[in-house]
Design a protein around this motif. Sequence first.
Motif, PDB file in Angstrom:
ATOM      1  N   VAL A 164       0.698  -1.070  -0.150  1.00  0.00           N
ATOM      2  CA  VAL A 164       0.102  -0.390   0.025  1.00  0.00           C
ATOM      3  C   VAL A 164       0.785   0.936  -0.026  1.00  0.00           C
ATOM      4  O   VAL A 164       0.608   1.878  -0.630  1.00  0.00           O
ATOM      5  CB  VAL A 164      -1.182  -0.231   1.304  1.00  0.00           C
ATOM      6  CG1 VAL A 164      -1.616   1.837   1.521  1.00  0.00           C
ATOM      7  CG2 VAL A 164      -1.778  -1.127   1.047  1.00  0.00           C
ATOM      8  N   GLN A 165       2.026   1.505   0.450  1.00  0.00           N
ATOM      9  CA  GLN A 165       2.567   2.093   0.476  1.00  0.00           C
ATOM     10  C   GLN A 165       3.362   2.480  -0.763  1.00  0.00           C
ATOM     11  O   GLN A 165       3.671   3.806  -1.098  1.00  0.00           O
ATOM     12  CB  GLN A 165       3.815   2.351   1.607  1.00  0.00           C
ATOM     13  CG  GLN A 165       4.919   3.040   1.715  1.00  0.00           C
ATOM     14  CD  GLN A 165       4.662   4.380   2.140  1.00  0.00           C
ATOM     15  OE1 GLN A 165       3.462   4.644   3.311  1.00  0.00           O
ATOM     16  NE2 GLN A 165       4.694   5.834   1.700  1.00  0.00           N
ATOM     17  N   ARG A 166       4.135   1.119  -1.347  1.00  0.00           N
ATOM     18  CA  ARG A 166       4.681   1.485  -2.164  1.00  0.00           C
ATOM     19  C   ARG A 166       4.062   2.093  -3.395  1.00  0.00           C
ATOM     20  O   ARG A 166       4.039   2.867  -4.452  1.00  0.00           O
ATOM     21  CB  ARG A 166       5.137   0.026  -2.929  1.00  0.00           C
ATOM     22  CG  ARG A 166       5.688  -0.049  -4.174  1.00  0.00           C
ATOM     23  CD  ARG A 166       6.828   1.124  -4.604  1.00  0.00           C
ATOM     24  NE  ARG A 166       7.559   0.187  -2.980  1.00  0.00           N
ATOM     25  CZ  ARG A 166       9.303  -0.655  -3.057  1.00  0.00           C
ATOM     26  NH1 ARG A 166       9.012  -1.040  -4.152  1.00  0.00           N
ATOM     27  NH2 ARG A 166       9.390  -1.271  -2.211  1.00  0.00           N
ATOM     28  N   LEU A 167       2.227   1.589  -3.602  1.00  0.00           N
ATOM     29  CA  LEU A 167       1.298   2.472  -4.353  1.00  0.00           C
ATOM     30  C   LEU A 167       0.969   3.887  -4.343  1.00  0.00           C
ATOM     31  O   LEU A 167       1.041   4.441  -4.983  1.00  0.00           O
ATOM     32  CB  LEU A 167       0.008   1.777  -4.150  1.00  0.00           C
ATOM     33  CG  LEU A 167      -0.486   0.235  -4.761  1.00  0.00           C
ATOM     34  CD1 LEU A 167      -1.592  -0.421  -4.318  1.00  0.00           C
ATOM     35  CD2 LEU A 167       0.356  -0.017  -6.101  1.00  0.00           C
ATOM     36  N   ASN A 168       1.087   4.208  -2.913  1.00  0.00           N
ATOM     37  CA  ASN A 168       1.011   5.379  -2.475  1.00  0.00           C
ATOM     38  C   ASN A 168       2.377   6.621  -3.452  1.00  0.00           C
ATOM     39  O   ASN A 168       2.317   7.861  -3.426  1.00  0.00           O
ATOM     40  CB  ASN A 168       1.374   5.460  -0.958  1.00  0.00           C
ATOM     41  CG  ASN A 168       1.041   7.214  -0.539  1.00  0.00           C
ATOM     42  OD1 ASN A 168      -0.063   7.821  -1.643  1.00  0.00           O
ATOM     43  ND2 ASN A 168       1.600   7.821  -0.098  1.00  0.00           N
ATOM     44  N   ASN A 169       3.352   6.045  -3.510  1.00  0.00           N
ATOM     45  CA  ASN A 169       4.781   5.766  -4.303  1.00  0.00           C
ATOM     46  C   ASN A 169       4.834   6.901  -5.407  1.00  0.00           C
ATOM     47  O   ASN A 169       5.241   7.688  -6.392  1.00  0.00           O
ATOM     48  CB  ASN A 169       5.613   5.423  -4.075  1.00  0.00           C
ATOM     49  CG  ASN A 169       7.117   5.246  -2.778  1.00  0.00           C
ATOM     50  OD1 ASN A 169       6.214   6.246  -1.650  1.00  0.00           O
ATOM     51  ND2 ASN A 169       7.253   4.260  -2.224  1.00  0.00           N
ATOM     52  N   LEU A 170       3.233   6.232  -6.154  1.00  0.00           N
ATOM     53  CA  LEU A 170       2.845   6.303  -7.366  1.00  0.00           C
ATOM     54  C   LEU A 170       2.347   7.978  -7.176  1.00  0.00           C
ATOM     55  O   LEU A 170       2.067   8.292  -9.094  1.00  0.00           O
ATOM     56  CB  LEU A 170       1.609   6.062  -7.900  1.00  0.00           C
ATOM     57  CG  LEU A 170       2.406   4.459  -8.061  1.00  0.00           C
ATOM     58  CD1 LEU A 170       0.853   3.376  -8.750  1.00  0.00           C
ATOM     59  CD2 LEU A 170       3.307   4.520  -8.709  1.00  0.00           C
ATOM     60  N   GLN A 171       2.652   8.931  -6.479  1.00  0.00           N
ATOM     61  CA  GLN A 171       2.128   9.945  -6.438  1.00  0.00           C
ATOM     62  C   GLN A 171       3.324  10.765  -7.506  1.00  0.00           C
ATOM     63  O   GLN A 171       4.522  10.969  -7.054  1.00  0.00           O
ATOM     64  CB  GLN A 171       1.992  10.666  -5.762  1.00  0.00           C
ATOM     65  CG  GLN A 171       0.915  10.315  -4.046  1.00  0.00           C
ATOM     66  CD  GLN A 171       0.938  10.943  -3.057  1.00  0.00           C
ATOM     67  OE1 GLN A 171       1.850  11.983  -2.884  1.00  0.00           O
ATOM     68  NE2 GLN A 171      -0.136  10.276  -1.790  1.00  0.00           N
ATOM     69  N   ILE A 172       2.398  11.895  -8.128  1.00  0.00           N
ATOM     70  CA  ILE A 172       3.399  12.648  -9.632  1.00  0.00           C
ATOM     71  C   ILE A 172       4.953  13.207  -8.863  1.00  0.00           C
ATOM     72  O   ILE A 172       5.990  12.563  -9.054  1.00  0.00           O
ATOM     73  CB  ILE A 172       3.053  13.671 -10.002  1.00  0.00           C
ATOM     74  CG1 ILE A 172       4.198  14.305 -11.372  1.00  0.00           C
ATOM     75  CG2 ILE A 172       2.693  14.852  -9.049  1.00  0.00           C
ATOM     76  CD1 ILE A 172       4.036  13.023 -12.035  1.00  0.00           C
ATOM     77  N   THR A 173       5.040  13.240  -7.076  1.00  0.00           N
ATOM     78  CA  THR A 173       5.974  14.457  -6.788  1.00  0.00           C
ATOM     79  C   THR A 173       6.980  13.013  -6.826  1.00  0.00           C
ATOM     80  O   THR A 173       8.612  13.425  -6.653  1.00  0.00           O
ATOM     81  CB  THR A 173       5.580  14.653  -5.642  1.00  0.00           C
ATOM     82  OG1 THR A 173       5.098  16.355  -6.097  1.00  0.00           O
ATOM     83  CG2 THR A 173       6.983  15.657  -5.461  1.00  0.00           C
ATOM     84  N   ARG A 174       6.540  11.961  -6.096  1.00  0.00           N
ATOM     85  CA  ARG A 174       7.306  10.761  -5.654  1.00  0.00           C
ATOM     86  C   ARG A 174       7.528   9.818  -7.170  1.00  0.00           C
ATOM     87  O   ARG A 174       8.810   9.131  -6.654  1.00  0.00           O
ATOM     88  CB  ARG A 174       6.607   9.864  -5.087  1.00  0.00           C
ATOM     89  CG  ARG A 174       6.277  10.405  -3.305  1.00  0.00           C
ATOM     90  CD  ARG A 174       5.516   8.979  -2.755  1.00  0.00           C
ATOM     91  NE  ARG A 174       5.968   9.772  -1.058  1.00  0.00           N
ATOM     92  CZ  ARG A 174       5.058   9.530  -0.404  1.00  0.00           C
ATOM     93  NH1 ARG A 174       4.910   8.397   0.026  1.00  0.00           N
ATOM     94  NH2 ARG A 174       4.827  10.603   1.063  1.00  0.00           N
ATOM     95  N   VAL A 175       6.880   9.849  -7.991  1.00  0.00           N
ATOM     96  CA  VAL A 175       7.671   9.393  -9.717  1.00  0.00           C
ATOM     97  C   VAL A 175       9.063  10.185 -10.072  1.00  0.00           C
ATOM     98  O   VAL A 175       9.842   9.211 -10.274  1.00  0.00           O
ATOM     99  CB  VAL A 175       6.590   9.221 -10.685  1.00  0.00           C
ATOM    100  CG1 VAL A 175       6.727   9.017 -11.820  1.00  0.00           C
ATOM    101  CG2 VAL A 175       5.328   7.854  -9.913  1.00  0.00           C
ATOM    102  N   LEU A 176       8.564  11.071  -9.761  1.00  0.00           N
ATOM    103  CA  LEU A 176       9.429  11.849 -11.271  1.00  0.00           C
ATOM    104  C   LEU A 176      10.864  11.962  -9.653  1.00  0.00           C
ATOM    105  O   LEU A 176      12.590  12.364 -10.112  1.00  0.00           O
ATOM    106  CB  LEU A 176       9.422  13.743 -10.595  1.00  0.00           C
ATOM    107  CG  LEU A 176       8.324  14.039 -11.184  1.00  0.00           C
ATOM    108  CD1 LEU A 176       7.877  15.580 -11.292  1.00  0.00           C
ATOM    109  CD2 LEU A 176       8.631  14.078 -12.727  1.00  0.00           C
ATOM    110  N   GLN A 177      10.973  12.160  -7.958  1.00  0.00           N
ATOM    111  CA  GLN A 177      12.137  12.040  -7.439  1.00  0.00           C
ATOM    112  C   GLN A 177      12.825  10.806  -7.380  1.00  0.00           C
ATOM    113  O   GLN A 177      13.757  10.559  -7.533  1.00  0.00           O
ATOM    114  CB  GLN A 177      11.897  11.640  -6.099  1.00  0.00           C
ATOM    115  CG  GLN A 177      12.614  12.124  -4.852  1.00  0.00           C
ATOM    116  CD  GLN A 177      13.744  12.796  -5.412  1.00  0.00           C
ATOM    117  OE1 GLN A 177      13.472  14.323  -5.566  1.00  0.00           O
ATOM    118  NE2 GLN A 177      14.956  12.951  -5.523  1.00  0.00           N
TER     119      GLN A 177
END
Length: 430
Positions: free
Chosen positions: A139-152
């Motif tokens: 679930v935390q990894r899916l939360n990383n699909l936010q644009i800011t975290r994807v770019l980071q």
Amino acid sequence: MQLWLIPTFYAAASIVAGVLVPRLEARFLSSGLDLSTSSAQAYLSAVASGMMALTGIVFSIAFVLVQFNAVVYSPRLVVWFARDRLLFHSLGMFVATFMYSLATLAWVDRQGTQGVPLFSALIVAAMLMASVLMLAQLVQRLNNLQITRVLQSLGDTGREVVASTYQKDRWSTAGSAVSMRQHSEDLALTVRHVGNPQSVTSVEIARLIDDARRMDSLVVMECAVGDTLLEGTVILRARGVAGAGFENRLRASIHLGDQRTFEQDPKYAMRLLVDIAIKALSPAINDPTTAVQAIDQIEDLLRRLAKCDLEACRAFDRDGIPRVIYRMPTWEDYLALAFDEIRQFGSTSIQVMRRLRSALVELSACVDSERARTVHAYLGHLDSGIERSGFDPEDRAAARIEDRQGLGLSHRQDENDPARLGGPSERVAL
């Protein structure tokens, strides 16, 4: 390692454990779990049935989210998300918990002994806890699909690849196109690609050096990491004995795949960042702020690349003899990849123009004089595009003010320094 082997290993291990552990426990352990048979059966049945339902629900949602975000960002990100090892470990743990629970359930009250396997029941409880922890991580990894975290994440991957690709190697030094032509005059062996189209994922330079030294040869790469090879495409040329054994050893040093990877390819991380930026600038999405955030990561990668020897394209053996000439992107290649498409698709956005100008101005201050001239020429190209745009005079003046936030904080200059802003008359209050 093939990723599908991960859940396969979990499933195989659970089957083996389900066959052996209850039998060993029945033979060597006399005490059982102090729990009624009906309660133990209800407990194990709930774990097994619930785990399968959880597996279907979680992975259905996961694949929907991955597909949705990949469409929004870039289709090339689908594989990047889908190859997350945590996804496969979670699937393996869920399946293993289900299968081992069924195996333990088969030994409850086996042959009317009214016994509940103690050790196996504890293993099921431990696997259930591990599954819950993996679910939380997923679930935390899916939360990383936010644009800011994807770019980071893309930026972090790009920085790692830049550091590993351009690290100081004992066999690399600067080369030039002239030396390449001089060495390639007497090349006799030509290695071509045979088969379906594939991408070059990595090149083992050290292995090529050893093979070339053994045959007293020189290898000239005609393709670069990231190139797609078609039927008959020349992979490399070599001087020396044109034997099948030598050719096969050279082929083994060139790793191919169905698609590009980050390994040895700093351009790929930048390519994905640019894809996200131009997708955000499409009329269907119209999100210039995402493009500005992508430029933040792109500028950082360019600053790191500016400190590297981008002209290193020759590899030497321990005797100082050139053995491999390979292809690497130039500073102009990286600059064009980073900004050309964003400049074209973002030409109607004042926010993007201001951020691009800020990136170029600050980039010119941290590179050497030769690369700075290229950056200044690109800056002039950007300004001429602004002048030819459909902006009115006030918008053109605003677009020529560099701003790291796009539309946030104007970096105003002194009245006697109008070069960067186009003159005092073009300065506007925002």
